[in-house]
Design an enzyme around this catalytic site. Structure first.
Site, mmCIF file in Angstrom:
data_model
loop_
_atom_site.group_PDB
_atom_site.id
_atom_site.type_symbol
_atom_site.label_atom_id
_atom_site.label_comp_id
_atom_site.label_asym_id
_atom_site.label_seq_id
_atom_site.Cartn_x
_atom_site.Cartn_y
_atom_site.Cartn_z
ATOM 1 N N ASP A 62 1.014 -1.252 -0.134
ATOM 2 C CA ASP A 62 -0.098 0.111 -0.043
ATOM 3 C C ASP A 62 1.057 1.303 0.014
ATOM 4 O O ASP A 62 2.185 1.216 0.413
ATOM 5 C CB ASP A 62 -0.988 -0.186 1.028
ATOM 6 C CG ASP A 62 -2.084 0.957 0.908
ATOM 7 O OD1 ASP A 62 -2.165 1.899 -0.202
ATOM 8 O OD2 ASP A 62 -3.221 0.768 1.667
HETATM 9 C C1 BGC Z 1 -4.914 3.182 -0.148
HETATM 10 C C2 BGC Z 1 -4.846 2.216 -1.338
HETATM 11 C C3 BGC Z 1 -4.667 3.016 -2.545
HETATM 12 C C4 BGC Z 1 -3.581 3.716 -2.384
HETATM 13 C C5 BGC Z 1 -3.217 4.299 -3.746
HETATM 14 C C6 BGC Z 1 -3.970 4.103 -0.143
HETATM 15 O O1 BGC Z 1 -3.744 5.366 0.617
HETATM 16 O O2 BGC Z 1 -5.079 2.652 1.265
HETATM 17 O O3 BGC Z 1 -6.241 1.530 -1.218
HETATM 18 O O4 BGC Z 1 -4.777 1.976 -3.518
HETATM 19 O O5 BGC Z 1 -3.424 4.690 -1.436
HETATM 20 O O6 BGC Z 1 -3.969 5.580 -4.022
#
Ligand code: BGC
Length: 738
Positions: A286
């Protein structure tokens, strides 16, 4: 949510999409170039063979390029190669000289994100949780296919979608992005979504692995949970999703699990995911969820996003000084390459085109129509009959103009507006007032606002009052409780006091409490309804669509009944997100103990004998159904046959649910969902249906020691229960399984 994170997520830095298009064209126009003649460029060989061939050609630098992102618009200063991005959440370089494209990733929870700032249009589907209320694998497939098509049309070849964290904590601000509290339902639906999404030749993704069940302190919280409980709940949803959907990517989550951050957690990434489940794709972190180089690589993290704090120069250095063996680098790179081939990125390069707006609206509306759940319908007030109802008062915040959507990285931008700032309440221009008026040409339909006294006044003079109530959720925060915000309970109370024929339409991302329930005649759960929401809702209110949705999560009576009445939040003096994100070898700083274990959702309320407001699997219809003739299959009880009859006067679709109670020796909650069927029936029609039950769904995870992991059927007496909700199961039969 900290300021800087808000800034990067709301990032406004424009990345030259046209430049990246040019780069791709340049690359793919070389049809006659030698690279096109290379053996790995030929479809026909397996993705594994093709990946292996490419891997053999790569330098260390080229391998490492596959293992990290290159920035996200708004996440720090742009890198010199930022122009290669497509404006999405991240991108990973390909190997141009060998015909391997850049992986262009976009968030796509309920539609393609960041379209406004890139000057593009995307369809907003109903929230993931809403769509789960359809219990419909085909609807999940249509959902994924639409997102896959729109991703490609916008120049992306990888989705960051497929959220399937279980609703263990209903105040979790991302509940709307997930598929409810049951692992079999959630896993099956997310798997079907992914299967059809990746069929559009985008890399499929499932997230956030694992036990990222609250947002509070998500970057520093340690989820403490027993292995058996985890395997039978949160991880089972992933296991099923992976099996059905076969995505090439798994996103590990921000939080820790039993002491180690998920993105450097050997148990999760290697022992379970890659070994036991035989996952052949790659694990990406993530955004900012990577915490180390050597430990993460050894644990099984393949790709760091969105940058290269640990998987760039540090990884190269670690290889050179022998801390990370080349075999690990090869494994990571092979997995990324395999994912590209398996998803068809090489054989079917993404080509920008115009999104099918009309088709998208139709799909969004149809899915919403099967997702709406009718919760209460006293005196059969619904469906409304325009011949009998002469005036309707429409009330509630923005009920004249739009319907709310879920925020954070899931946010889809509505047409006609600039990108919304991070964590703004975004209302889609799908007007309940207009949709209701359109269904009732001869009826006086008036909007009476959302101020309680004025609204009550407007309601008083009307035959029927329809109040639209919202509860807004977003990534990066949890809800303080499950009540409607902004004094909407008072609004509903006052409207109901003024008009006995009051209907509440809920636009919520999770469960809500309803102190006014006894005072209203109708309650309709419309979730976050998406681009086609108002029309779908009006079709249900006026009976053009017979509601068939069933709750994918329990609506409790009060937060006092939750396993954790008080949300566990970071203690004062915790390090804070900035300190733990992108900090080498950091450990989670506080814990949430999921002592309720496998007792998630209805399993908790069943086991604790706590009454609920509306149970899991509940939903009314404008017709009625009767269940009869339960028979267990000869195949050791692994199929369940029964008859459903439509006893009313309207055609409808009944979601018939099958639960099993395990033998006492299994020490499990009273029952679990093991299957279901959607049965479409004309008035008076009966149909016999057979639901096949996967033996795993009757088993327990018997991995007490790591010596003998695995699933086991506990011999003894099993009870099969069938009916229309987890608390309305008229058919019951016992059988002994060995
Ligand atoms: C989120 C993810 C997301 C990623 C990219 C993160 O803050 O938890 O679900 O895909 O950001 O935007």
């Amino acid at each position: 949510m900290s300021r800087s994170l808000s800034l990067f997520l709301a990032g406004t830095l424009a990345v030259a999409g046209s430049t990246s298009l040019r780069a791709q064209h340049h690359h793919h126009n070389q049809a006659e170039s030698p690279v096109q003649n290379q053996p790995w460029m030929k479809p026909g060989l397996s993705p594994d063979e093709r990946a292996e061939m490419v891997l053999k050609q790569l330098t260390l630098d080229e391998k490492i390029n596959l293992l990290h992102g290159n920035g996200m618009p708004g996440w720090g200063a742009p890198r010199p190669n930022a122009y290669l991005g497509n404006g999405g959440a991240g991108f990973t370089l390909g190997v141009e000289r060998l015909g391997i494209p850049i992986i262009q990733m976009s968030d796509a929870a309920y539609g393609v994100r960041s379209s406004a700032e890139n000057g593009r249009y995307s369809t907003a589907l109903p929230s993931n949780l809403g769509s789960a209320a359809s219990w419909d694998p085909q609807a999940a497939c249509d959902y994924g296919a639409l997102i896959g098509r729109e991703l490609r049309a916008q120049g992306y070849n990888m989705t960051l979608g497929g959220g399937v964290n279980l609703t263990r904590e209903p105040r979790n601000g991302r509940t709307f992005e997930y598929m409810g509290e049951d692992p079999v339902l959630a896993g099956t639906l997310v798997g079907n979504r992914i299967k059809c999404e990746r069929a559009q030749h985008v890399i499929g993704d499932i997230k956030h692995y694992a036990v990222n069940d609250q947002e509070s302190g998500r970057n520093e919280v340690d989820s403490i949970i027993g292995k058996r409980a985890m395997r039978e709940s949160d991880l089972l949803a992933f296991e099923i999703g992976l099996k059905v959907g076969d995505p090439s990517a798994v996103m590990c989550s921000y939080n820790g699990v039993n002491g180690d951050y998920a993105c450097e957690n050997k148990y999760l990434l290697t022992d379970v995911l890659k070994k036991e489940w035989n996952f052949k794709g790659f694990v990406l972190s993530d955004w900012g969820g990577t915490h180390s180089t050597v430990k993460a690589s050894a644990a099984g993290l393949d790709n760091e996003e969105p940058l290269d704090d640990f998987y760039g120069a540090k990884l190269k250095e670690a290889v050179q000084n022998g801390q990370v063996p080349m075999s690990q680098i090869d494994d990571h790179a092979r997995r990324v390459l395999r994912g590209e081939f398996a998803a068809g990125l090489v054989d079917y390069p993404a080509q920008k085109s115009v999104v099918d707006v009309e088709g998208g609206l139709e799909t969004a509306q149809r899915i919403e129509e099967s997702s709406i759940v009718l919760l209460k319908n006293e005196h059969n007030l619904l469906p409304l009959d325009p011949a009998k109802v002469h005036s309707i008062a429409v009330l509630g915040v923005n009920a004249d103009t739009g319907m709310i959507s879920g925020g954070g990285s899931a946010q889809v931008d509505p047409p006609g507006r600039p990108p919304a700032p991070w964590q703004a309440h975004v209302w889609f221009p799908t007007s309940p007032l207009k949709a209701i008026a359109a269904k009732a040409p001869g009826v006086t339909v008036r909007y009476g606002g959302s101020e309680p006294a004025t609204a009550a006044e407007a309601a008083k003079g009307a035959d029927v009052a329809v109040v639209f109530a919202y509860q807004w959720e977003s990534e990066g925060m949890d809800l303080p409780d499950l009540s409607l915000p902004d004094h909407q309970d008072a609004l509903i109370e006052q409207v109901a006091a003024a008009n006995p024929h009051t209907i509440v339409v809920l636009e919520t991302g999770t469960a809500v409490t309803m102190p006014w329930l006894d005072k209203v005649e109708g309650v309709v759960e419309a979730w976050y309804a998406g681009s086609g929401g108002a029309k779908a809702m009006a079709n249900v209110l006026f009976g053009e669509v017979n509601p068939s949705g069933k709750l994918p999560m329990t609506f409790p009576r009060s937060v006092a009944d939750l396993p954790h009445p008080h949300l566990v939040t970071p203690p004062p003096g915790a390090q804070g997100k900035e300190a733990v994100m992108r900090t080498g070898e950091a450990k989670p700083t506080f814990s949430v103990h999921y002592d309720e274990g496998v007792k998630v959702g209805y399993k908790w309320y069943d086991a604790e004998q706590k009454p609920v407001l509306f149970p899991f699997g509940y939903g009314l219809s404008y017709t009625s159904y009767r269940y009869s003739g339960l028979k267990l299959g000869e195949d050791a009880g692994h199929s369940v046959t029964f008859t459903v009859t439509n006893t009313g006067e309207r055609a409808g679709t009944e979601i018939a649910e099958v639960y099993a109670g395990l033998p006492a020796a299994a020490e499990e909650p009273p029952k679990r969902l093991v299957g279901w069927a959607r049965v479409a029936l004309k008035p008076g029609e009966s149909r016999e249906v057979t639901v096949a039950v996967d033996p795993k769904y009757l088993s327990i995870y018997d991995g007490q020691g790591d010596e003998q992991p695995g699933w086991k059927l506990v011999p003894g007496q099993y009870t099969f229960l069938v009916g229309g909700s987890s608390q309305d199961l008229p058919l019951k039969q016992e059988t002994t399984l060995h």
